[in-house]
Design a protein around this motif. Sequence first.
Motif, short mmCIF file in Angstrom:
data_model
loop_
_atom_site.label_atom_id
_atom_site.label_comp_id
_atom_site.label_asym_id
_atom_site.label_seq_id
_atom_site.Cartn_x
_atom_site.Cartn_y
_atom_site.Cartn_z
N LEU A 65 0.87 -1.17 0.00
CA LEU A 65 0.00 0.00 0.00
C LEU A 65 0.91 1.23 0.00
CD1 LEU A 65 -3.09 0.22 2.32
CD2 LEU A 65 -1.60 2.17 2.02
N PHE A 66 0.89 2.01 -1.08
CA PHE A 66 1.76 3.19 -1.19
C PHE A 66 0.93 4.44 -0.94
CE2 PHE A 66 3.58 -0.09 -3.90
CZ PHE A 66 4.88 -0.13 -3.42
N LEU A 67 1.46 5.30 -0.07
CA LEU A 67 0.76 6.57 0.21
C LEU A 67 1.22 7.61 -0.80
CD1 LEU A 67 1.01 6.68 4.10
CD2 LEU A 67 -0.78 5.71 2.65
N SER A 68 0.41 8.62 -0.95
CA SER A 68 0.87 9.69 -1.85
C SER A 68 1.98 10.47 -1.15
CB SER A 68 -0.31 10.60 -2.21
OG SER A 68 -0.85 11.14 -1.02
N ASP A 90 -4.20 -9.58 8.58
CA ASP A 90 -3.56 -10.40 9.61
C ASP A 90 -2.53 -9.56 10.37
OD1 ASP A 90 -3.28 -13.02 10.82
OD2 ASP A 90 -1.23 -12.93 10.03
N HIS A 91 -1.54 -9.12 9.68
CA HIS A 91 -0.58 -8.19 10.28
C HIS A 91 -0.02 -7.29 9.18
CE1 HIS A 91 1.81 -11.61 8.90
NE2 HIS A 91 2.88 -10.79 8.84
N PHE A 92 0.68 -6.25 9.56
CA PHE A 92 1.25 -5.35 8.55
C PHE A 92 2.52 -4.71 9.07
CE2 PHE A 92 0.17 -1.37 10.56
CZ PHE A 92 -0.86 -1.75 11.42
N ARG A 93 3.25 -4.14 8.16
CA ARG A 93 4.52 -3.51 8.52
C ARG A 93 4.60 -2.15 7.84
NH1 ARG A 93 9.82 -3.98 6.72
NH2 ARG A 93 9.16 -5.26 4.97
N PHE A 94 4.95 -1.13 8.59
CA PHE A 94 5.10 0.19 8.02
C PHE A 94 6.53 0.34 7.49
CE2 PHE A 94 6.10 4.83 8.80
CZ PHE A 94 5.40 5.28 7.69
N VAL A 95 6.65 0.80 6.23
CA VAL A 95 7.97 1.05 5.66
C VAL A 95 8.08 2.54 5.36
CG1 VAL A 95 9.59 0.42 3.82
CG2 VAL A 95 7.87 -1.24 4.58
N PRO A 96 8.72 3.32 6.28
CA PRO A 96 8.86 4.76 6.01
C PRO A 96 9.76 4.99 4.81
CG PRO A 96 10.02 4.12 8.03
CD PRO A 96 9.33 2.90 7.53
N PRO A 123 7.68 7.07 -1.62
CA PRO A 123 6.60 7.39 -0.68
C PRO A 123 6.68 6.48 0.54
CG PRO A 123 5.78 5.95 -2.40
CD PRO A 123 7.26 6.10 -2.65
N ASP A 124 5.96 6.85 1.57
CA ASP A 124 5.77 5.92 2.68
C ASP A 124 4.91 4.75 2.19
OD1 ASP A 124 7.16 7.27 4.68
OD2 ASP A 124 5.45 8.65 5.01
N ALA A 125 5.13 3.59 2.81
CA ALA A 125 4.36 2.42 2.33
C ALA A 125 4.04 1.48 3.48
CB ALA A 125 5.15 1.68 1.26
N PHE A 126 3.02 0.67 3.29
CA PHE A 126 2.70 -0.41 4.22
C PHE A 126 2.77 -1.74 3.45
CE2 PHE A 126 0.67 3.13 6.30
CZ PHE A 126 0.87 2.87 7.65
N VAL A 127 3.35 -2.77 4.13
CA VAL A 127 3.25 -4.12 3.57
C VAL A 127 2.21 -4.86 4.40
CG1 VAL A 127 4.47 -6.28 3.11
CG2 VAL A 127 5.63 -4.08 2.81
N VAL A 128 1.13 -5.27 3.75
CA VAL A 128 0.01 -5.86 4.48
C VAL A 128 -0.09 -7.34 4.17
CG1 VAL A 128 -2.47 -5.73 4.87
CG2 VAL A 128 -1.18 -3.65 4.30
N PHE A 129 -0.26 -8.13 5.22
CA PHE A 129 -0.47 -9.57 5.02
C PHE A 129 -1.92 -9.90 5.32
CE2 PHE A 129 3.98 -8.97 5.80
CZ PHE A 129 4.60 -9.84 4.92
#
Lengths: 304, 217
Positions: A65-68, A90-96, A123-129
């Motif tokens: 998930l990429f933020l603007s 389930d879980h996720f990880r924030f990737v600044p 961009p900032d992003a989330f990796v979502v499982f």
Amino acid sequence: MMAWLSINFHALAATLRKLAGSPLSSFFSICVIGIALSLPTGIFVLLQNIETLSGNFTGSPQISLFLSKDAGSAEVSEIEKRLKGNPGVDHFRFVPKEEALGEFRKDAEFSDVVTSLSQNPLPDAFVVFARENSAKNLENLHQEMLKWPKVAHVQLDSNWARKLDSFLKLGHVATSILAVLLGFALIFITFNTIRLQILTQKDEIEVAKLIGATNTFIRRPFLYLGALQGLAGGIAAWGIIAAGLHFMNGAIQELAELYSTRFILANLGIRESLLLFFLSACLGWLGAWLSVSRHLWQLDSGSQ
Amino acid sequence: MISFQAVGKRYPGGFDALKNITFSIERGEMVFIAGHSGAGKSTLLKLVAAIERPTSGSILVRDQNLGRMKRSAVPYLRRNFGLVFQDHKLLFNRTVFENVFLPLQIGAFDPREAGSRVRAALDKVGLLGREHAYPVELSGGEQQRLCIARAIVNRPAILIADEPTGNLDAEYSGIIMDMFKSFNQVGVTLLVSTHDEAMLRKLRPRVITLHQGELAP
């Protein structure tokens, strides 16, 4: 019971004598059957291996998930909150974005490019499982996330795996068609070799019939011959595949080392191997049955 | 045992091999079929053994109507017969013993008893010492005797022989006819075709004479 055993024993012994009596032509017939069977079986083995390989990746499909780029920390925590509250996640990880850039910097190939940049383009992003890997759940999540504020792009990383999956399905269908065709080929090959065998034993069949042999009795040794030949062909196919995998594994190991993974092609399991032997014996039996029945039918209709 | 009622056999093409044949043979009889070659002797024997089927009339063998018999029942009927062929029909890739063993094998005979049965049959035709020989090693007369041994090993109720002395000299013919007489004495019904007039004069059996496919008076 003794008589029945004796008949079958004699038929089997006669069959083995026939096979041994013409070793070269028996060998060739078995080889032809083996090669014909090894084709669909070999492809099946390769497909199975690709499946296990891709299974390692498709185990937990990720959604990126990429933020603007103008999203600030308030938006990040808002998204974080929504992800925590979503039952499909389930879980996720924030990737600044700094961390993402750092990753690139570590990579020798990109480090030059990254240092030459005046500002961080990432961009900032989330990796979502996802909690559930069904296509429907993933698609729902994907659609929902797109509607969230400041979300620029949502990437379903399982897409390629699903594509591979459909390719594998296609491969299975193609292999099944090939297997059916070559199964027929096996029947025809057996039909023909048994026909030749019948021609060399025309006199025996004629005499046996004259002195009261039933068609079952006459068929029996030929059925054994067909089934044995089919079985030997199945074993030959298994051997061809085992040898092929052995040679391919040498090359694959080199390749896998380059990717620093470990992977070798696995052969058919015991159950599949036994199924192969059983089916090839059955098809040989069927080919022989057709061949003898045709001959007997011709004999019967000729004597009226 | 065997009864023909107005039996005719027409081959494809219109040739009448047998026309309006009626006769019957009782259990334990010894009957010779005489006639010139082409008179229909072989066809008649083939009809009895259900190798061919009649095109008209009816044939009863052991109260079974051969014309209406199911194909799958024919093998079991044949096991009542011992067949002796003019051309022997021996299997040249099998030994003397194996040739005689074949009918027992087909009849699912107890393998423990089969060996002694085979030797008894070979003993009756005087080939006991030749068990391991192959048919090519035998003389014409010996091959004929081997064929007879194979025909009797099953202890058949009916022995059918087509020109059993056709190619043999007088001495061998005499030996074989003596054998047939001894089988008949133990109750075997015999049906033998021959064109050997001397044989008929000597044995004086019941004779059915065929002339161009019909019964001669």
